[in-house]
Design a protein around this motif. Sequence first.
Motif, short mmCIF file in Angstrom:
data_model
loop_
_atom_site.label_atom_id
_atom_site.label_comp_id
_atom_site.label_asym_id
_atom_site.label_seq_id
_atom_site.Cartn_x
_atom_site.Cartn_y
_atom_site.Cartn_z
N GLY A 157 0.86 -1.20 0.00
CA GLY A 157 0.00 0.00 0.00
C GLY A 157 0.89 1.24 0.00
N GLY A 158 0.58 2.16 0.89
CA GLY A 158 1.34 3.40 0.95
C GLY A 158 2.80 3.19 1.31
N SER A 159 3.11 2.05 1.92
CA SER A 159 4.49 1.78 2.30
C SER A 159 5.27 1.16 1.15
CB SER A 159 4.51 0.87 3.53
OG SER A 159 3.85 1.50 4.60
N VAL A 207 9.07 -1.38 5.90
CA VAL A 207 8.26 -0.16 6.04
C VAL A 207 6.83 -0.56 6.34
CG1 VAL A 207 7.58 2.00 4.98
CG2 VAL A 207 9.74 0.94 4.31
N SER A 208 6.39 -0.21 7.53
CA SER A 208 4.99 -0.45 7.87
C SER A 208 4.59 0.52 8.97
CB SER A 208 4.79 -1.89 8.35
OG SER A 208 3.47 -2.08 8.75
N LYS A 209 3.66 1.38 8.65
CA LYS A 209 3.22 2.36 9.63
C LYS A 209 2.75 1.64 10.90
CE LYS A 209 -0.22 5.94 10.24
NZ LYS A 209 -1.32 6.68 9.66
N SER A 210 1.96 0.60 10.71
CA SER A 210 1.39 -0.10 11.86
C SER A 210 2.31 -1.20 12.39
CB SER A 210 0.07 -0.74 11.46
OG SER A 210 0.30 -1.63 10.37
N PHE A 211 3.15 -1.73 11.55
CA PHE A 211 3.99 -2.90 11.82
C PHE A 211 3.14 -4.11 12.22
CE2 PHE A 211 8.13 -4.93 12.61
CZ PHE A 211 8.89 -4.27 11.67
N THR A 212 1.94 -4.16 11.69
CA THR A 212 1.08 -5.32 11.95
C THR A 212 0.58 -5.90 10.64
OG1 THR A 212 -0.86 -3.90 12.05
CG2 THR A 212 0.16 -4.42 14.16
N THR A 213 0.96 -5.32 9.53
CA THR A 213 0.42 -5.74 8.24
C THR A 213 0.95 -7.12 7.84
OG1 THR A 213 0.28 -3.44 7.63
CG2 THR A 213 0.13 -5.01 5.82
N GLN A 214 0.01 -8.05 7.63
CA GLN A 214 0.38 -9.45 7.39
C GLN A 214 1.38 -9.61 6.26
OE1 GLN A 214 -2.09 -11.83 4.92
NE2 GLN A 214 -2.33 -13.43 6.46
N GLU A 215 1.12 -8.95 5.15
CA GLU A 215 1.96 -9.09 3.96
C GLU A 215 3.40 -8.69 4.27
OE1 GLU A 215 -0.99 -7.68 4.09
OE2 GLU A 215 -2.17 -8.08 2.29
N THR A 216 3.54 -7.53 4.89
CA THR A 216 4.87 -6.98 5.14
C THR A 216 5.62 -7.83 6.16
OG1 THR A 216 4.00 -4.82 4.62
CG2 THR A 216 6.07 -4.87 5.87
N LEU A 217 4.94 -8.23 7.23
CA LEU A 217 5.64 -9.01 8.26
C LEU A 217 6.03 -10.38 7.72
CD1 LEU A 217 3.82 -7.99 11.55
CD2 LEU A 217 5.80 -6.99 10.44
N GLY A 269 -0.83 6.51 5.41
CA GLY A 269 0.08 5.64 4.66
C GLY A 269 0.21 6.07 3.21
N ARG A 270 -0.92 6.41 2.59
CA ARG A 270 -0.88 6.73 1.15
C ARG A 270 -0.29 8.10 0.85
NH1 ARG A 270 -5.88 5.85 3.18
NH2 ARG A 270 -7.45 7.49 3.16
N PHE A 271 0.05 8.83 1.89
CA PHE A 271 0.66 10.15 1.68
C PHE A 271 2.03 10.21 2.36
CE2 PHE A 271 -3.97 10.61 1.90
CZ PHE A 271 -4.21 11.08 0.63
N ASP A 506 -9.53 8.24 6.29
CA ASP A 506 -9.59 6.92 6.92
C ASP A 506 -9.74 5.88 5.81
OD1 ASP A 506 -12.23 7.06 6.11
OD2 ASP A 506 -13.03 7.51 8.09
N GLN A 507 -9.77 4.62 6.16
CA GLN A 507 -9.91 3.56 5.15
C GLN A 507 -10.52 2.32 5.78
OE1 GLN A 507 -6.60 5.06 5.55
NE2 GLN A 507 -6.59 3.84 7.42
N TRP A 508 -11.68 2.49 6.45
CA TRP A 508 -12.28 1.36 7.16
C TRP A 508 -12.64 0.24 6.22
CZ3 TRP A 508 -11.10 1.83 11.96
CH2 TRP A 508 -11.02 3.10 12.53
N GLY A 509 -12.90 0.59 4.98
CA GLY A 509 -13.35 -0.41 4.00
C GLY A 509 -12.34 -1.51 3.73
N VAL A 510 -11.08 -1.32 4.10
CA VAL A 510 -10.11 -2.38 3.79
C VAL A 510 -9.97 -3.35 4.97
CG1 VAL A 510 -8.81 -0.99 2.13
CG2 VAL A 510 -8.13 -0.95 4.52
N GLU A 511 -10.64 -3.05 6.07
CA GLU A 511 -10.44 -3.85 7.28
C GLU A 511 -11.12 -5.21 7.25
OE1 GLU A 511 -8.22 -3.22 9.50
OE2 GLU A 511 -7.77 -1.38 8.39
O1 F6P Z 1 -4.80 -1.86 3.76
C1 F6P Z 1 -4.70 -0.50 3.67
C2 F6P Z 1 -3.52 0.07 4.39
O2 F6P Z 1 -3.85 0.33 5.70
C3 F6P Z 1 -3.06 1.32 3.66
O3 F6P Z 1 -3.77 2.43 3.99
C4 F6P Z 1 -1.62 1.35 4.01
O4 F6P Z 1 -0.91 2.18 3.14
C5 F6P Z 1 -1.26 -0.11 3.90
O5 F6P Z 1 -2.40 -0.79 4.39
C6 F6P Z 1 -0.02 -0.54 4.63
O6 F6P Z 1 -0.10 -0.30 6.00
P1 F6P Z 1 1.18 -0.31 6.92
O7 F6P Z 1 2.09 0.77 6.46
O8 F6P Z 1 0.66 -0.06 8.31
O9 F6P Z 1 1.83 -1.66 6.80
#
Ligand code: F6P
Length: 545
Positions: A157-159, A207-217, A269-271, A506-511
Amino acid sequence: MALSKINPSKTKSWKKLSAHFDQIKEYHLRTLFDANPERAKKFSLKYGDLFVDFSKNRITDETFELLLELADEVKLREGIAEYFSGENINETEGRAVLHTALRAKKDDSVLVDGENVIPEIVEVRERIKVFSDEVLLGQKKGYTGKTFTDVVNIGIGGSDLGPVMVTEALKFYKNHLNTHFVSNVDGDHVHEILKKLDPETTLFIIVSKSFTTQETLSNALTLKKWFLQHAAEKDVAKHFVAVSTNLEKIDAFGIDKENVFPMWDWVGGRFSLWSAVGLSIALAIGYTHFEELLDGAQNMDSHFKQAPFAENIPVILGLLTVWNNNFFGVETEAIIPYTQYLHRFSAYLQQGIMESNGKSKDRAGNTTSYETGTIIWGETGTNSQHAFFQLIHQGTKLIPTDFIGFKKPLHGDREHHNKLMANFFAQTEALMNGKTEEEVRSELNAQEVSPEKMDALVPFKVFAGNKPTTTLLLDKLTPKSLGSLIALYEHKIFVQGLVWNIFSYDQWGVELGKQLAKNILVDLENSKMGKHDASTLQLLQYFKQ
Ligand code: F6P
């Protein structure tokens, strides 16, 4: 202060626009140009080295005035002030939206909860500079003492999209480092990239703003495991860097504190490419160029903040989308850059625009009675001309298209560039004018086509034209001009969201999909199956066979 909560469709200007639309909807651009020799000049703007011609949109002087009235009525001016000053305009997440602060000048002041965030931003910029300089000068070395040759950005995504788009766009300015991007949780993605890497000379940036994103981890763990097949645990500190707001989680991953770059929850994230999320950009093109990118964006920020609406490029482009979307009923917009370097630009903007404005509740929580975010798509010209332009020219759908071009090519090949740009101008001319029956007949006459054959062919060769386009012409693709261009679209997103009375940040729709995927993963890894609808259950069973 929060953003206004004004239903645009209930404003006086919207009602006037509706009545006005009924009067002018059949006007042809050809006629509008014939009627006013000043039209091109009137509907064009120049800011810095960016020239924007929006005269090929289906507007009249009155449309323009009414759209500006709408902007005033929904309190766009006040909204812009709140956006830049760090108000919590991302209300549903209780956050400010301050990607603009990331490119602010050193001595600016932007308050978040009463605290000026600029010194912190400047400190991180300095760390990006030092880090990228050290890698590029070969002062930072891998675990066997070799200098780095490759950088892998792990994010999604934004990362991912911003860094990939910019490093591709600015490849001309690239140094000796090779950059790679792993985003998809598809193991084939990471394993393909692994084939190109040498553990001794590769730097990994998670790079992960949340550091919880499944794909990235998952990708980060796979890469770490691969790295540890060659090196020792202590060597991770030399090769792994993280960018995140979630410092605790990073700690658990085993990354050296020195190698952690913070980001802030007030950056979406997207900015975020302007923050340390852009570390791979700074590494790929060097810090000076990265700073020029920030400078370009900052320039566009000043324009957006200060220019009167009638001369404000993001405001006008945002309002034109509202006009096309809400009155002409268009559903999609194409973005066509005439430079191969911008081949990821529309993919990048798909997240920026569609994740931001793909909403159907207004800021008061009511379902909107009008259309909001458009579908964004596109590819580079001239390739797209040979792919999907047929539908834009002669299909049944109206597709406003942005044409982005440059006066100068980067490698100086004028011959190629003239051919490229001849196509660029030809397309907007063709889309606007189309081809009348009279023109088709005289063309066929000149080819000595028989009258019967001519009658049969004419309907297919006529182009209605009257397709709206906006032309953005820049001097040259530089870090600075790219920064301005991206910021222009960022602000356009803000304008549209403000007018549509939705929350763009926000982006609740992706949750929901993420939650369900977690449950389904358990089903895939175990023999027992959870509760699903009949179709999903059937598919899961088929997959597991
Ligand atoms: O799934 C959407 C999203 O939350 C985006 O808004 C974001 O850019 C992406 O996932 C990655 O999130 P993160 O940087 O927390 O791993």
